[in-house]
Design an enzyme around this catalytic site. Structure first.
Site, PDB file in Angstrom:
ATOM      1  N   HIS A 269       0.866  -1.198   0.000  1.00 37.17           N
ATOM      2  CA  HIS A 269       0.000   0.000   0.000  1.00 37.17           C
ATOM      3  C   HIS A 269       0.898   1.243   0.000  1.00 37.17           C
ATOM      4  O   HIS A 269       1.423   1.631   1.033  1.00 37.17           O
ATOM      5  CB  HIS A 269      -0.893  -0.033   1.233  1.00 37.17           C
ATOM      6  CG  HIS A 269      -2.014   0.970   1.232  1.00 37.17           C
ATOM      7  ND1 HIS A 269      -2.140   1.966   0.292  1.00 37.17           N
ATOM      8  CD2 HIS A 269      -3.079   1.111   2.066  1.00 37.17           C
ATOM      9  CE1 HIS A 269      -3.238   2.688   0.554  1.00 37.17           C
ATOM     10  NE2 HIS A 269      -3.810   2.186   1.618  1.00 37.17           N
TER      11      HIS A 269
ATOM     12  N   HIS B 204      -2.704   6.862  -0.937  1.00 40.47           N
ATOM     13  CA  HIS B 204      -3.628   7.480   0.030  1.00 40.47           C
ATOM     14  C   HIS B 204      -2.982   8.206   1.195  1.00 40.47           C
ATOM     15  O   HIS B 204      -3.554   8.280   2.283  1.00 40.47           O
ATOM     16  CB  HIS B 204      -4.621   6.429   0.558  1.00 40.47           C
ATOM     17  CG  HIS B 204      -5.449   5.828  -0.545  1.00 40.47           C
ATOM     18  ND1 HIS B 204      -6.194   4.692  -0.403  1.00 40.47           N
ATOM     19  CD2 HIS B 204      -5.627   6.219  -1.826  1.00 40.47           C
ATOM     20  CE1 HIS B 204      -6.807   4.401  -1.549  1.00 40.47           C
ATOM     21  NE2 HIS B 204      -6.464   5.327  -2.430  1.00 40.47           N
TER      22      HIS B 204
ATOM     23  N   TYR C 104      -0.437   7.456   3.089  1.00 40.93           N
ATOM     24  CA  TYR C 104       0.163   6.676   4.180  1.00 40.93           C
ATOM     25  C   TYR C 104       1.697   6.691   4.042  1.00 40.93           C
ATOM     26  O   TYR C 104       2.240   7.393   3.204  1.00 40.93           O
ATOM     27  CB  TYR C 104      -0.442   5.266   4.213  1.00 40.93           C
ATOM     28  CG  TYR C 104      -1.924   5.329   4.545  1.00 40.93           C
ATOM     29  CD1 TYR C 104      -2.350   5.813   5.793  1.00 40.93           C
ATOM     30  CD2 TYR C 104      -2.902   4.994   3.621  1.00 40.93           C
ATOM     31  CE1 TYR C 104      -3.704   5.922   6.104  1.00 40.93           C
ATOM     32  CE2 TYR C 104      -4.259   5.098   3.916  1.00 40.93           C
ATOM     33  CZ  TYR C 104      -4.656   5.565   5.166  1.00 40.93           C
ATOM     34  OH  TYR C 104      -5.987   5.689   5.472  1.00 40.93           O
TER      35      TYR C 104
ATOM     36  N   ARG D 208       0.070  -0.611  -4.837  1.00 36.73           N
ATOM     37  CA  ARG D 208      -1.024   0.350  -5.043  1.00 36.73           C
ATOM     38  C   ARG D 208      -0.506   1.766  -4.858  1.00 36.73           C
ATOM     39  O   ARG D 208       0.120   2.068  -3.839  1.00 36.73           O
ATOM     40  CB  ARG D 208      -2.161   0.083  -4.056  1.00 36.73           C
ATOM     41  CG  ARG D 208      -3.422   0.858  -4.431  1.00 36.73           C
ATOM     42  CD  ARG D 208      -4.621   0.454  -3.592  1.00 36.73           C
ATOM     43  NE  ARG D 208      -5.815   0.452  -4.424  1.00 36.73           N
ATOM     44  CZ  ARG D 208      -7.009   0.865  -4.027  1.00 36.73           C
ATOM     45  NH1 ARG D 208      -7.209   1.282  -2.792  1.00 36.73           N
ATOM     46  NH2 ARG D 208      -8.040   0.843  -4.856  1.00 36.73           N
TER      47      ARG D 208
ATOM     48  N   ARG E  63     -16.767   0.228  -2.879  1.00 34.06           N
ATOM     49  CA  ARG E  63     -18.058   0.344  -2.194  1.00 34.06           C
ATOM     50  C   ARG E  63     -19.090  -0.616  -2.748  1.00 34.06           C
ATOM     51  O   ARG E  63     -19.913  -1.144  -1.989  1.00 34.06           O
ATOM     52  CB  ARG E  63     -18.528   1.797  -2.253  1.00 34.06           C
ATOM     53  CG  ARG E  63     -17.675   2.701  -1.359  1.00 34.06           C
ATOM     54  CD  ARG E  63     -17.820   4.155  -1.721  1.00 34.06           C
ATOM     55  NE  ARG E  63     -17.304   4.409  -3.066  1.00 34.06           N
ATOM     56  CZ  ARG E  63     -17.322   5.595  -3.662  1.00 34.06           C
ATOM     57  NH1 ARG E  63     -17.849   6.629  -3.022  1.00 34.06           N
ATOM     58  NH2 ARG E  63     -16.829   5.743  -4.873  1.00 34.06           N
TER      59      ARG E  63
HETATM   60  C1  FMN Z   1     -14.830   1.926   3.656  1.00 37.52           C
HETATM   61  C2  FMN Z   1     -13.606   2.070   2.803  1.00 37.52           C
HETATM   62  C3  FMN Z   1     -12.405   1.556   3.221  1.00 37.52           C
HETATM   63  C4  FMN Z   1     -11.261   1.628   2.414  1.00 37.52           C
HETATM   64  N1  FMN Z   1     -10.100   1.053   2.836  1.00 37.52           N
HETATM   65  C5  FMN Z   1      -9.014   1.028   2.011  1.00 37.52           C
HETATM   66  C6  FMN Z   1      -7.838   0.323   2.388  1.00 37.52           C
HETATM   67  O1  FMN Z   1      -7.737  -0.311   3.450  1.00 37.52           O
HETATM   68  N2  FMN Z   1      -6.796   0.358   1.516  1.00 37.52           N
HETATM   69  C7  FMN Z   1      -6.854   1.028   0.320  1.00 37.52           C
HETATM   70  O2  FMN Z   1      -5.893   1.034  -0.442  1.00 37.52           O
HETATM   71  N3  FMN Z   1      -7.978   1.671  -0.063  1.00 37.52           N
HETATM   72  C8  FMN Z   1      -9.058   1.672   0.743  1.00 37.52           C
HETATM   73  N4  FMN Z   1     -10.212   2.288   0.335  1.00 37.52           N
HETATM   74  C9  FMN Z   1     -10.313   2.776  -1.059  1.00 37.52           C
HETATM   75  C10 FMN Z   1     -10.933   1.697  -1.956  1.00 37.52           C
HETATM   76  O3  FMN Z   1     -10.033   0.609  -2.129  1.00 37.52           O
HETATM   77  C11 FMN Z   1     -11.309   2.233  -3.344  1.00 37.52           C
HETATM   78  O4  FMN Z   1     -10.156   2.715  -3.984  1.00 37.52           O
HETATM   79  C12 FMN Z   1     -12.343   3.337  -3.242  1.00 37.52           C
HETATM   80  O5  FMN Z   1     -13.448   2.914  -2.463  1.00 37.52           O
HETATM   81  C13 FMN Z   1     -12.834   3.785  -4.608  1.00 37.52           C
HETATM   82  O6  FMN Z   1     -13.451   2.706  -5.271  1.00 37.52           O
HETATM   83  P1  FMN Z   1     -15.067   2.632  -5.404  1.00 37.52           P
HETATM   84  O7  FMN Z   1     -15.508   3.901  -6.090  1.00 37.52           O
HETATM   85  O8  FMN Z   1     -15.295   1.412  -6.250  1.00 37.52           O
HETATM   86  O9  FMN Z   1     -15.628   2.519  -4.030  1.00 37.52           O
HETATM   87  C14 FMN Z   1     -11.341   2.264   1.145  1.00 37.52           C
HETATM   88  C15 FMN Z   1     -12.556   2.822   0.739  1.00 37.52           C
HETATM   89  C16 FMN Z   1     -13.687   2.723   1.529  1.00 37.52           C
HETATM   90  C17 FMN Z   1     -14.996   3.278   1.030  1.00 37.52           C
END
Ligand code: FMN
Length: 363
Positions: free
Chosen positions: A180, A183, A185, A232, A322
């Site tokens: 990862h 985002h 981090y 990622r 989501r």
């Molecule tokens: C509840 C939630 C938790 C997430 N946790 C992570 C995570 O642990 N690691 C990560 O790389 N992205 C995380 N994301 C980002 C998602 O992997 C994804 O990139 C983001 O939801 C956009 O995709 P979507 O439009 O299909 O939801 C999270 C997103 C949501 C909504």
């Protein structure tokens, strides 16, 4: 013409039956104390085994790498045993699962670190929030404090933490690992010019800022091999207080370094789901030129966007976040065009089975 979303795909060492992946999703339901994956989590992942590949929720490589309450780790024997029940459940149901290896860096709180500040590239104040437990154990949102900068020994220890986490992921039965580096981090905090003001070989020019990510990647490849590793990134857009003015170049720089190493996949987290602008087509083309391997796109995808981008060769597969929360059989629904259930955002983070394992498959 066959549906491009449902053509098989080889991602490094893994043979995927189609191209609908489950994106990594932090759900904050691991057992406390210990940050251990539990039976409820095994159920949740088992229900979603119809994904071509599940990428697990962010999973701490060390205690230092923790930033949110009830997120799982992969540094203790109990955690490895807990993950083994998850990977067994997914495999029994015919699926594949990658471990997302996570160090939050400064997106954390002193309550997770015995009162000490979290670590980062530089000791700069920034604006982001995280979730901790109050005295009664209830979740509460708090501002992240100013971190301390890692010294050379601290950086070397982080690299070793990723190496151990990779060994543990393999021992726990994961099919692949995903680093990862997105985002805002830790690895992104080093990569981005706004969060990294270091004056040593890990700061300054882009090649230096990318050094920690590539040292981590090389350690992970050394521990397993390039065919079992993806990374990622979210080079453009604003995430958790990181908004890199040189993000466009940073993404291309690391993509070329990933290509040199022949990693299994590059997972591109696009900025529009988090309020940013949609990724420009021109940038996708540059990224594709820098990284001819497997690119997984994620962020605000629907089936049509995924098909179009796969057909044009700009991505190879799409990950859905989501939509996978509320549709455990998402791949099957996209294949048949069945209606999708909307997720309830109030149960995304923390809690029990509600909004976690109680979304039904399509009938
Ligand atoms: C509840 C939630 C938790 C997430 N946790 C992570 C995570 O642990 N690691 C990560 O790389 N992205 C995380 N994301 C980002 C998602 O992997 C994804 O990139 C983001 O939801 C956009 O995709 P979507 O439009 O299909 O939801 C999270 C997103 C949501 C909504």
């Amino acid at each position: 013409m066959s549906d491009p979303l449902f053509r098989p795909l080889t991602i490094g060492a893994a043979q995927l039956p189609h191209r609908v992946l489950m994106a990594p999703l932090t759900r904050m339901r691991a057992d406390d104390p210990g940050d251990v994956p539990n039976a409820m989590m095994a159920d949740y992942y088992r229900q979603r085994a119809g994904a071509a590949l599940i990428v697990s929720e962010g999973t701490q490589v060390s205690r230092q790498g923790k930033g949110y309450m009830d997120t799982p780790g992969i540094h203790s024997a109990e955690q490895v045993a807990g993950w083994r029940t998850v990977t067994d459940a997914v495999h029994e149901a015919g699926g594949l699962i990658a471990a997302q290896l996570w160090h939050v860096g400064r997106v954390s709180h002193e309550s997770f670190h015995g009162g000490e500040p979290p670590v980062s590239a530089s000791a700069l104040p920034f604006r982001s929030r995280t979730t901790v437990k109050d005295a009664e154990g209830r979740p509460v949102r708090v501002n992240c404090p100013t971190p301390r900068a890692l010294d050379a020994d601290g950086i070397a220890a982080v690299v070793e933490d990723y190496r151990r986490a990779t060994r543990h992921a393999r021992d726990a039965g994961f099919d692949l690992v995903e680093i990862h580096a997105a985002h805002g981090y830790l690895l992104h905090q080093f990569l981005a010019a706004d969060s990294n003001h270091r004056e040593d070989e890990y700061g300054g020019p882009l090649a230096n800022r990318a050094r920690l990510l590539l040292e981590v990647l090389d350690a992970v490849i050394d521990e397993w091999d390039a065919a079992h590793v993806g990374v990622r990134i979210s080079p453009v857009g604003s995430f958790n207080g990181v908004d890199d003015p040189e993000g466009v170049q940073a993404g291309l720089h690391v993509a070329a370094a990933f290509a040199e190493r022949g990693i299994a996949f590059l997972h591109l987290s696009e900025p529009d789901w988090a309020g940013g602008p949609a990724l420009e087509e021109e940038y996708r083309k540059h990224l594709r030129a820098a990284f001819p391997g497997i690119i997984v796109g994620a962020g605000n995808y629907d089936a049509q966007k995924a098909r179009t981008l796969i057909e044009s060769g700009l991505i190879d597969a799409a990950a859905f976040g989501r939509a996978y929360i509320a549709n455990p059989d998402l791949a099957q629904r996209l294949r048949t065009g069945a209606a999708l259930t909307d997720p309830d955002a109030s149960t995304f983070y923390g809690g029990d089975e509600r909004g976690y394992t109680d979304y039904a498959a399509y009938r």
